[in-house]
Enzyme design. Sequence first.
Site, mmCIF file in Angstrom:
data_model
loop_
_atom_site.group_PDB
_atom_site.id
_atom_site.type_symbol
_atom_site.label_atom_id
_atom_site.label_comp_id
_atom_site.label_asym_id
_atom_site.label_seq_id
_atom_site.Cartn_x
_atom_site.Cartn_y
_atom_site.Cartn_z
ATOM 1 N N ILE A 185 27.142 30.504 36.508
ATOM 2 C CA ILE A 185 27.912 30.261 37.705
ATOM 3 C C ILE A 185 29.285 30.697 37.468
ATOM 4 C CG2 ILE A 185 28.129 28.042 36.952
ATOM 5 C CD1 ILE A 185 28.506 26.738 39.670
ATOM 6 N N SER A 186 30.175 31.344 38.091
ATOM 7 C CA SER A 186 31.226 32.002 37.791
ATOM 8 C C SER A 186 32.319 30.986 37.545
ATOM 9 C CB SER A 186 31.658 32.998 39.095
ATOM 10 O OG SER A 186 30.781 34.220 39.310
ATOM 11 N N GLN A 187 33.222 31.202 36.939
ATOM 12 C CA GLN A 187 34.224 30.337 36.957
ATOM 13 C C GLN A 187 35.099 30.149 38.281
ATOM 14 O OE1 GLN A 187 37.347 33.544 34.845
ATOM 15 N NE2 GLN A 187 38.352 31.364 35.137
#
Length: 208
Positions: A58-60
């Site tokens: 899950i991207s920052q």
Amino acid sequence: MVSRRVHTLLEQLRAQGIKDEQVLDALAAVPREKFIDEAFEHKAWDNIALPIGQGQTISQPYMVARMTELLELTPQSRVLEIGTGSGYQTAILAHLVQHVCSVERIKGLQWQARRRLKQLDLHNVSTRHGDGWQGWQARAPFDAIIVTAAPPEIPTALMTQLDEGGILVLPVGEEHQFLKRVRRRGGEFIIDTVEAVRFVPLVKGELA
């Protein structure tokens, strides 16, 4: 009223240059902890990427906000997401536009994302198990396309599925990756390099 952790994150994002308050409001409205494993729940509002299994992340929050901001969305925008993943970026988009189409190559991740989105009463999303390199031709054209994994080059199918004036935002590259924004104007595609990034690769094909 947002919690202290959410407020702190939003202030960090503003300090990093995120200016679109609608995007920031969407990040505040979507409970990131619902999209990650319980073991990482205490890090849900940290400005970092987190693993979600199947070799994916899950991207920052900064990168989610940055890419979303670059799409220049309006409520009427027709949006395609390549790489549903956990469904977090999908949920952010669903708070900003009337409908989102999202393609995921890993069936298990697609199923989990659909379940999470339904639990949050986000019903303005259509998901599909398929090869992200091919986009979603049956639903094209799109005003905005966002890709959450990095191909070595920009997929032609995605550029051709952009409507006139449409914007494609994606990481591109292998060892060295850069975030790119592609805008369709007439018969031309105008490509801008935004910043250096690091994403998982966009793999061709699909997995059961």
